[in-house]
Design a protein around this motif. Structure first.
Motif, PDB file in Angstrom:
ATOM      1  N   PRO A  15       0.813  -1.221   0.000  1.00  0.00           N
ATOM      2  CA  PRO A  15       0.000   0.000   0.000  1.00  0.00           C
ATOM      3  C   PRO A  15       0.843   1.267   0.000  1.00  0.00           C
ATOM      4  N   LEU A  16       0.213   2.344  -0.335  1.00  0.00           N
ATOM      5  CA  LEU A  16       0.835   3.661  -0.303  1.00  0.00           C
ATOM      6  C   LEU A  16       1.294   3.971   1.119  1.00  0.00           C
ATOM      7  N   SER A  17       2.368   4.723   1.249  1.00  0.00           N
ATOM      8  CA  SER A  17       2.898   5.098   2.563  1.00  0.00           C
ATOM      9  C   SER A  17       1.894   5.947   3.340  1.00  0.00           C
ATOM     10  N   ASN A  18       1.914   5.798   4.658  1.00  0.00           N
ATOM     11  CA  ASN A  18       1.021   6.581   5.519  1.00  0.00           C
ATOM     12  C   ASN A  18       1.256   8.087   5.386  1.00  0.00           C
ATOM     13  N   MET A  19       2.469   8.467   4.993  1.00  0.00           N
ATOM     14  CA  MET A  19       2.813   9.884   4.902  1.00  0.00           C
ATOM     15  C   MET A  19       2.553  10.475   3.525  1.00  0.00           C
ATOM     16  N   ALA A  20       2.192   9.632   2.567  1.00  0.00           N
ATOM     17  CA  ALA A  20       2.083  10.093   1.183  1.00  0.00           C
ATOM     18  C   ALA A  20       1.080  11.222   1.017  1.00  0.00           C
ATOM     19  N   MET A  21      -0.087  11.090   1.619  1.00  0.00           N
ATOM     20  CA  MET A  21      -1.125  12.115   1.448  1.00  0.00           C
ATOM     21  C   MET A  21      -0.761  13.408   2.162  1.00  0.00           C
ATOM     22  N   LEU A  22      -0.155  13.291   3.339  1.00  0.00           N
ATOM     23  CA  LEU A  22       0.253  14.504   4.064  1.00  0.00           C
ATOM     24  C   LEU A  22       1.335  15.253   3.303  1.00  0.00           C
ATOM     25  N   MET A  23       2.280  14.506   2.755  1.00  0.00           N
ATOM     26  CA  MET A  23       3.346  15.145   1.984  1.00  0.00           C
ATOM     27  C   MET A  23       2.781  15.823   0.730  1.00  0.00           C
ATOM     28  N   LEU A  24       1.744  15.223   0.142  1.00  0.00           N
ATOM     29  CA  LEU A  24       1.092  15.848  -1.008  1.00  0.00           C
ATOM     30  C   LEU A  24       0.473  17.185  -0.604  1.00  0.00           C
ATOM     31  N   LEU A  25      -0.188  17.214   0.547  1.00  0.00           N
ATOM     32  CA  LEU A  25      -0.765  18.472   1.035  1.00  0.00           C
ATOM     33  C   LEU A  25       0.302  19.551   1.150  1.00  0.00           C
ATOM     34  N   ARG A  26       1.468  19.179   1.651  1.00  0.00           N
ATOM     35  CA  ARG A  26       2.530  20.158   1.832  1.00  0.00           C
ATOM     36  C   ARG A  26       3.074  20.631   0.471  1.00  0.00           C
ATOM     37  N   ARG A  27       3.181  19.701  -0.476  1.00  0.00           N
ATOM     38  CA  ARG A  27       3.665  20.100  -1.808  1.00  0.00           C
ATOM     39  C   ARG A  27       2.663  21.018  -2.507  1.00  0.00           C
ATOM     40  N   MET A  28       1.389  20.859  -2.155  1.00  0.00           N
ATOM     41  CA  MET A  28       0.355  21.719  -2.737  1.00  0.00           C
ATOM     42  C   MET A  28       0.306  23.077  -2.049  1.00  0.00           C
ATOM     43  N   GLY A  29       1.127  23.244  -0.994  1.00  0.00           N
ATOM     44  CA  GLY A  29       1.137  24.504  -0.264  1.00  0.00           C
ATOM     45  C   GLY A  29       0.003  24.643   0.719  1.00  0.00           C
ATOM     46  N   VAL A  30      -0.644  23.510   1.059  1.00  0.00           N
ATOM     47  CA  VAL A  30      -1.748  23.529   2.031  1.00  0.00           C
ATOM     48  C   VAL A  30      -1.148  23.334   3.418  1.00  0.00           C
ATOM     49  N   GLU A  31      -1.029  24.390   4.186  1.00  0.00           N
ATOM     50  CA  GLU A  31      -0.423  24.327   5.511  1.00  0.00           C
ATOM     51  C   GLU A  31      -1.509  24.347   6.593  1.00  0.00           C
ATOM     52  N   GLY A  32      -1.178  23.805   7.744  1.00  0.00           N
ATOM     53  CA  GLY A  32      -2.098  23.844   8.880  1.00  0.00           C
ATOM     54  C   GLY A  32      -3.297  22.942   8.734  1.00  0.00           C
ATOM     55  N   VAL A  33      -3.223  21.953   7.857  1.00  0.00           N
ATOM     56  CA  VAL A  33      -4.326  21.011   7.641  1.00  0.00           C
ATOM     57  C   VAL A  33      -3.760  19.600   7.656  1.00  0.00           C
ATOM     58  N   THR A  34      -4.474  18.661   8.290  1.00  0.00           N
ATOM     59  CA  THR A  34      -4.062  17.257   8.292  1.00  0.00           C
ATOM     60  C   THR A  34      -5.045  16.439   7.474  1.00  0.00           C
ATOM     61  N   VAL A  35      -4.613  15.260   7.063  1.00  0.00           N
ATOM     62  CA  VAL A  35      -5.496  14.368   6.307  1.00  0.00           C
ATOM     63  C   VAL A  35      -6.673  13.953   7.179  1.00  0.00           C
ATOM     64  N   HIS A  36      -6.383  13.638   8.433  1.00  0.00           N
ATOM     65  CA  HIS A  36      -7.441  13.224   9.359  1.00  0.00           C
ATOM     66  C   HIS A  36      -8.470  14.344   9.550  1.00  0.00           C
ATOM     67  N   GLY A  37      -8.008  15.572   9.380  1.00  0.00           N
ATOM     68  CA  GLY A  37      -8.890  16.711   9.594  1.00  0.00           C
ATOM     69  C   GLY A  37     -10.060  16.767   8.633  1.00  0.00           C
ATOM     70  N   PHE A  38      -9.983  16.066   7.491  1.00  0.00           N
ATOM     71  CA  PHE A  38     -11.108  16.074   6.556  1.00  0.00           C
ATOM     72  C   PHE A  38     -12.337  15.385   7.141  1.00  0.00           C
ATOM     73  N   ARG A  39     -12.146  14.567   8.157  1.00  0.00           N
ATOM     74  CA  ARG A  39     -13.290  13.979   8.852  1.00  0.00           C
ATOM     75  C   ARG A  39     -14.080  15.074   9.577  1.00  0.00           C
ATOM     76  N   SER A  40     -13.345  15.990  10.203  1.00  0.00           N
ATOM     77  CA  SER A  40     -13.993  17.115  10.880  1.00  0.00           C
ATOM     78  C   SER A  40     -14.649  18.050   9.868  1.00  0.00           C
ATOM     79  N   THR A  41     -13.985  18.214   8.731  1.00  0.00           N
ATOM     80  CA  THR A  41     -14.551  19.062   7.679  1.00  0.00           C
ATOM     81  C   THR A  41     -15.910  18.516   7.235  1.00  0.00           C
ATOM     82  N   PHE A  42     -15.956  17.203   6.979  1.00  0.00           N
ATOM     83  CA  PHE A  42     -17.215  16.580   6.588  1.00  0.00           C
ATOM     84  C   PHE A  42     -18.266  16.729   7.679  1.00  0.00           C
ATOM     85  N   ARG A  43     -17.842  16.552   8.935  1.00  0.00           N
ATOM     86  CA  ARG A  43     -18.812  16.627  10.045  1.00  0.00           C
ATOM     87  C   ARG A  43     -19.382  18.032  10.167  1.00  0.00           C
TER      88      ARG A  43
END
Length: 403
Positions: free
Chosen positions: A309-337
């Motif tokens: 499987p893809l590395s656990n850090m892959a999505m977080l590192m993508l966020l950083r490369r996109m310049g999205v700071e101060g947001v975590t992958v897990h945080g999208f659960r809160s966003t949906f809620r």
């Protein structure tokens, strides 16, 4: 001279129910309600009196029945009775094969390996003890550890690393509880005594929240993701749409997906609550994963290594490369809620069950036979439509963007 035979047999030792079962000569097999079995020897020490002036009669633990055989227990009981007849207290004169705290903790860890939710949790359990308990009490016999020794481990980190200290106290308590069940300790657990006495200062724990993106920003963010061809982008899109946890998504296998019923069933061993969770698949989710079938991998989101499987850090590192700071992958659960409450006006139980949260008391959970799949499907469809928004109309530039 070996001890003479008694009332117990090897088969009885293995099969007797809870209670105290006498073998004769002061030797007893104690079976706890949990099934743990340990040996106790009761002797009367010649010439010594208790507080009431009566002959001093006392019990001694000589080990668990899974460690000390019936023959060994009889030999030890005979040794203790001889000491008692000479006026010697076995507590201070008998040779004990008591393991050290470190030795016993390592053994408890090995015994519990099959019960760990995952390998990482198992490593964390023993590493906490190795880092904070072994340097203080690791070499001490497990029956010599009391409140002062436990405090030596907890006090230095109680306020600065409170969550670590709290977990450390739980793990020390577990080791000492098992030691008592196996007959290596007779005294009460010092961790319990420290807690009940309020010896350590109260620490107000600060809740840690995963930083989340504002739901208003999700459509534009998702539109950017759609222009990227990397596997991490596809996994992050799917994670955002499902409101699932990182490990649940990245370790998803093809056999978990039912394309006829449009349902993804995440197995209990990968869920935080340890309960199987069904996730309705929307058209947008299907559009993400269906093209990945051509890779013929064991995992839906394959990483750099084949059938891994893809590395656990892959999505977080993508966020950083996109310049999205101060947001975590897990945080999208809160966003949906937040969106489900503020925009969709979804009933609490539907929104919470969409995030695989347990609802209500244990009694309510016992009677909750439905997982509200169809109601959750309607909510997830609305969420998908909101997230996709106008991004489906985005005109791609020539080629695709790698990230």
């Amino acid at each position: 001279m070996a001890a003479l035979g008694g009332k117990l047999t090897k088969r009885l030792v293995e099969n007797l129910g809870p209670g105290r079962h006498g073998d004769g000569g002061g030797l007893y097999l104690v079976v706890d309600p949990s099934g743990a079995r340990r040996w106790i020897v009761r002797v009367t020490i010649k010439g010594q009196k208790n507080k009431k002036g009566a002959p001093l009669r006392t019990d001694f633990g000589i080990g668990g029945a899974d460690v000390v055989s019936l023959a060994q227990a009889r030999d030890r009981a005979l040794e203790y009775r001889r000491m008692a007849r000479q006026g010697l207290n076995p507590r201070y004169n008998a040779k004990k094969d008591i393991p050290t705290f470190a030795e016993f903790a390592e053994q408890v860890h090995i015994e519990r390996l099959p019960t760990w939710k995952n390998e990482k949790h198992g490593r964390q359990w023993i590493n906490t003890l190795r880092d904070y308990a072994f340097p203080m009490i690791g070499r001490m016999p497990v029956d010599a550890i009391g409140q002062p020794e436990v405090l030596m481990c907890l006090s230095p980190i109680w306020t600065e690393k409170h969550e670590t200290a709290r977990r450390l106290s739980q793990r020390i308590k577990t080791v000492l509880d098992v030691a008592r069940a196996k007959g290596f300790r007779t005294q009460e657990n010092p961790v319990t005594a420290i807690k009940e006495a309020g010896v350590l200062p109260k620490v107000k724990a600060k809740p840690k929240h995963h930083k989340a993106m504002n739901w208003r920003d999700v459509p534009a963010f998702y539109a950017d993701l759609r222009t990227r061809n990397a596997m991490a982008a596809k996994a992050l899109m799917f994670t955002c749409l499902t409101g699932s946890r990182t490990g649940e998504v990245l370790k998803m296998r093809w056999e978990e997906l039912d394309f006829e019923e449009m349902v993804w069933t995440c197995p209990a061993e990968r869920m935080k609550a340890g309960v199987t969770h069904r996730v309705p698949i929307t058209d947008e989710m299907l559009a993400i994963i269906e093209p990945l079938k051509t890779m013929q991998s064991e995992y839906v989101f394959e990483g750099q290594k084949r059938h891994k499987p893809l590395s656990n850090m892959a999505m977080l590192m993508l966020l950083r490369r996109m310049g999205v700071e101060g947001v975590t992958v897990h945080g999208f659960r809160s966003t949906f809620r937040d969106w489900a409450a503020e925009v969709a006006g979804a009933p609490r139980e539907v929104a919470e069950m969409s995030l695989s949260h347990r609802i209500g008391s244990q009694v309510e959970q016992a009677y909750a036979r439905s997982d509200l799949l169809e109601k959750r499907r309607a909510l997830m469809e609305r969420w998908s439509n909101f997230v996709v928004g106008d991004s489906a109309k985005v005109v791609f530039l020539s080629g695709t963007r790698e990230s």
